[in-house]
Motif scaffolding. Structure first.
Motif, PDB file in Angstrom:
ATOM      1  N   GLN A   1      -8.198   1.623   5.039  1.00 10.50           N
ATOM      2  CA  GLN A   1      -7.896   2.883   5.720  1.00 10.50           C
ATOM      3  C   GLN A   1      -7.015   2.644   6.944  1.00 10.50           C
ATOM      4  O   GLN A   1      -6.095   3.425   7.223  1.00 10.50           O
ATOM      5  CB  GLN A   1      -9.191   3.579   6.118  1.00 10.50           C
ATOM      6  CG  GLN A   1      -9.981   4.129   4.945  1.00 10.50           C
ATOM      7  CD  GLN A   1     -11.265   4.805   5.377  1.00 10.50           C
ATOM      8  OE1 GLN A   1     -11.668   4.725   6.540  1.00 10.50           O
ATOM      9  NE2 GLN A   1     -11.916   5.497   4.449  1.00 10.50           N
TER      10      GLN A   1
ATOM     11  N   PRO B   1      -5.180   6.517  -0.094  1.00 12.37           N
ATOM     12  CA  PRO B   1      -6.484   7.078  -0.457  1.00 12.37           C
ATOM     13  C   PRO B   1      -6.425   7.747  -1.823  1.00 12.37           C
ATOM     14  O   PRO B   1      -5.353   7.930  -2.407  1.00 12.37           O
ATOM     15  CB  PRO B   1      -6.743   8.103   0.653  1.00 12.37           C
ATOM     16  CG  PRO B   1      -5.383   8.506   1.119  1.00 12.37           C
ATOM     17  CD  PRO B   1      -4.530   7.275   0.978  1.00 12.37           C
TER      18      PRO B   1
ATOM     19  N   TYR C   1      -9.744  12.543   5.164  1.00 10.09           N
ATOM     20  CA  TYR C   1     -10.704  11.976   6.106  1.00 10.09           C
ATOM     21  C   TYR C   1     -11.603  13.091   6.646  1.00 10.09           C
ATOM     22  O   TYR C   1     -11.169  14.239   6.781  1.00 10.09           O
ATOM     23  CB  TYR C   1      -9.979  11.274   7.252  1.00 10.09           C
ATOM     24  CG  TYR C   1      -9.137  10.108   6.788  1.00 10.09           C
ATOM     25  CD1 TYR C   1      -9.705   8.859   6.582  1.00 10.09           C
ATOM     26  CD2 TYR C   1      -7.772  10.269   6.538  1.00 10.09           C
ATOM     27  CE1 TYR C   1      -8.928   7.785   6.150  1.00 10.09           C
ATOM     28  CE2 TYR C   1      -6.995   9.210   6.109  1.00 10.09           C
ATOM     29  CZ  TYR C   1      -7.578   7.965   5.912  1.00 10.09           C
ATOM     30  OH  TYR C   1      -6.814   6.911   5.473  1.00 10.09           O
TER      31      TYR C   1
ATOM     32  N   CYS D   1      -3.482   1.900   5.748  1.00 12.64           N
ATOM     33  CA  CYS D   1      -2.871   3.150   5.265  1.00 12.64           C
ATOM     34  C   CYS D   1      -2.423   4.014   6.437  1.00 12.64           C
ATOM     35  O   CYS D   1      -1.292   4.537   6.438  1.00 12.64           O
ATOM     36  CB  CYS D   1      -3.866   3.896   4.383  1.00 12.64           C
ATOM     37  SG  CYS D   1      -3.265   5.484   3.776  1.00 12.64           S
TER      38      CYS D   1
END
Length: 525
Positions: free
Chosen positions: A7, A186, A126, A10
């Motif tokens: 994450q 994601p 998120y 990214c």
């Protein structure tokens, strides 16, 4: 741990892509002369490098939500990032001005694509509890890089190498960011259908936006509406915008948009506030480098360092606001008045500058400005976009960025207009205190003549040189006084903006209560 690392990588790729767009957006801020010389362009011709970039960016903001709904945010971000890398590197190889203007238009469109798709993805992928810190990281690229960091990079590369080299490095950065994003992306969120703007709306909107950007960029150059072509372009653009708005709000789409506005008053308020925040951010971001260039006569590298000095403070403000909001103990609107107060204080301190002011004397003012902007933008982003439903997120992100960019256009136009009007006015006023034939002027000129003659100049040449030196001093002092007024005007801008925003807030709250009351009345048996 592995998931958290993925994450982070990214998100780093997303921030890097947005930062590359920030570098693209700051061409001509500190290196206008070098770019004009490289293309042998006049000021009016070089201005199209910015007009093309800004116009296509604003136009793309309108269409990107449909692309996100059609192809999802992950694919749109990745493809937009690849295209951004290509067109960023292409500018470094542009052989002439015409090709460079076309590349700049492509850079604006790709930048809008990445901004809207990537920020939408962050909101969708998120959880809401993590959004304050995530949005503070995005604001590093959207707020800090274009206004505070990129001018320093442009200045350093221009002085040390060639201005094109920065775009080569930015293109490589964008490619690496795309690789990082693609390898750690994601899970693709479910696609949310979004209607494309009606063809008639697009046909009207595109030339209208180009005209508005042209007027904002070149209005001060031609003394605004004293020029016939500025009046014609302005009137045509307003008519086209009005017609596009009328067609866009007709039918079911218009009714849905009005219902959405009534159901989310915080979004409408934040959209209005984004315009004012963009005005303050980009207006001050244009004024500070101009002060270093016009008044202090600094080289591009040192002009960029003036803007860079506030970047650490801005990053600290973003981090502090993100942590405070994520803790849940601080209301989302609490950092906004603090940020406004710090920004106003910083700009007031800058208004005390003079022609003898150096970068160390401006440090406190620029730090206060940067810290205040950091506090303001995180809270504004979370308040405006945090409560939007999933199906409206891409459109909300596009409108929020459009409002900030439109405010920035107005802020830069305000600064350039003030400079065009106030610098000659102060020059006339100062020359009245330098009467020809006065004892003080004769003594100063005699001293200068002696200095020039000691350096080997003839008497006639020494007289010309001393007169030119006095004229430059008057011009420099006139510019310093003009910038003092610009800085003070930006500090007092929120004195006008705050009542307008509060009035908007009260009006939206009343409309929301009326809508809720009407719904309860209809639902009652």
């Amino acid at each position: 741990m592995a998931n958290a690392l993925r994450q982070a990588i990214c998100l780093l790729g997303i921030v890097a892509l947005m930062a590359v767009d920030g570098i693209n957006g700051t061409l001509l801020v500190v290196n206008r002369g070098q770019v004009m010389g490289g293309y042998a362009a006049t000021p009016d011709e070089a201005a199209w490098l910015n007009i093309a970039y800004l116009a296509t960016k604003l136009i793309a903001f309108v269409s990107t939500p449909w692309l996100v709904g059609r192809y999802d945010a992950v694919k749109t971000t990745w493809v937009g990032g690849l295209l951004l890398a290509v067109v960023t590197g292409a500018l470094a190889m542009a052989p002439d001005l015409t090709f460079a203007i076309a590349i700049r238009a492509a850079q604006g469109a790709c930048g809008a694509l990445v901004l809207v798709a990537a920020q939408t993805l962050v909101f969708q992928a998120y959880p809401a509890t993590r959004q304050p810190l995530l949005q503070s990281m995005i604001a590093l690229a959207v707020v800090v890089v274009p206004v505070m960091v990129a001018p320093a990079l442009h200045g350093w590369v221009t002085d040390a190498h060639d201005w094109r080299d920065l775009f080569v490095g930015a293109a490589v950065t964008a490619l690496l960011a795309c690789v990082a994003f693609h390898s750690t992306r994601p899970r693709e969120p479910a696609r949310v259908a979004s209607n494309a703007p009606r063809p008639v709306v697009q046909l009207l909107l595109a030339p209208a936006i180009v005209g508005v950007v042209y007027v904002m960029q070149e209005g001060a150059r031609f003394d605004w509406f004293d020029a016939v072509h500025i009046r014609v372009v302005a009137v045509a653009s307003v008519i086209a915008l009005a017609c596009a708005s009328w067609f866009a709000l007709r039918g079911d789409a218009g009714r849905q948009a009005m219902r959405h506005a009534g159901a989310h008053p915080d979004f409408v308020f934040g959209l209005c506030a984004s315009f004012f925040a963009g005005f303050a951010l980009f207006g001050s971001g244009a004024a500070i480098p101009l002060f270093g260039n016009v008044v202090l006569s600094l080289a591009p590298e040192h002009v960029g360092q003036l803007a860079l000095s506030s970047s650490i403070a801005a990053a600290a403000g973003l981090a502090l606001a993100g942590l405070a909001l994520q803790s849940g103990r601080v209301p989302v609107v609490a950092p906004i008045p603090v940020g406004i107060a710090l920004f106003m204080t910083g700009m007031w301190l800058l208004s005390l500058s003079s022609a003898q002011t150096g970068a160390p004397q401006m440090l406190l003012a620029t730090w206060l400005r940067g810290f205040g902007m950091g506090l303001l933008f995180v809270s504004l982003t979370v308040m405006t976009l945090g409560g939007l439903p999933r199906e409206r997120m891409a459109g909300g992100v596009a409108l929020f960025n459009l409002g900030r960019q439109a405010g920035g256009l107005a802020g830069m136009a305000f600064v350039s207009t003030m400079l065009e009007w106030r610098l000659p006015a102060h020059g006339v006023a100062l020359w009245q205190h330098v009467p020809m034939g006065s004892a003080e002027l004769d003594a100063t000129q005699a001293t200068l003549m002696n200095l020039w003659m000691e350096q080997g100049l003839a008497a006639g040449e020494a007289t010309t040189a001393s007169a030119a030196w006095i004229a430059r001093q008057v011009q420099q002092q006139s510019a310093a006084r003009a910038f003092d007024e610009i800085f003070l005007s930006l500090a007092m801008f929120f004195v006008v903006a705050i009542p307008l925003l509060l009035g908007t807030k009260v009006f939206l709250a009343r409309q929301s209560r009326r809508a809720q009351h009407a719904q309860r009345h209809l639902a009652a048996p």
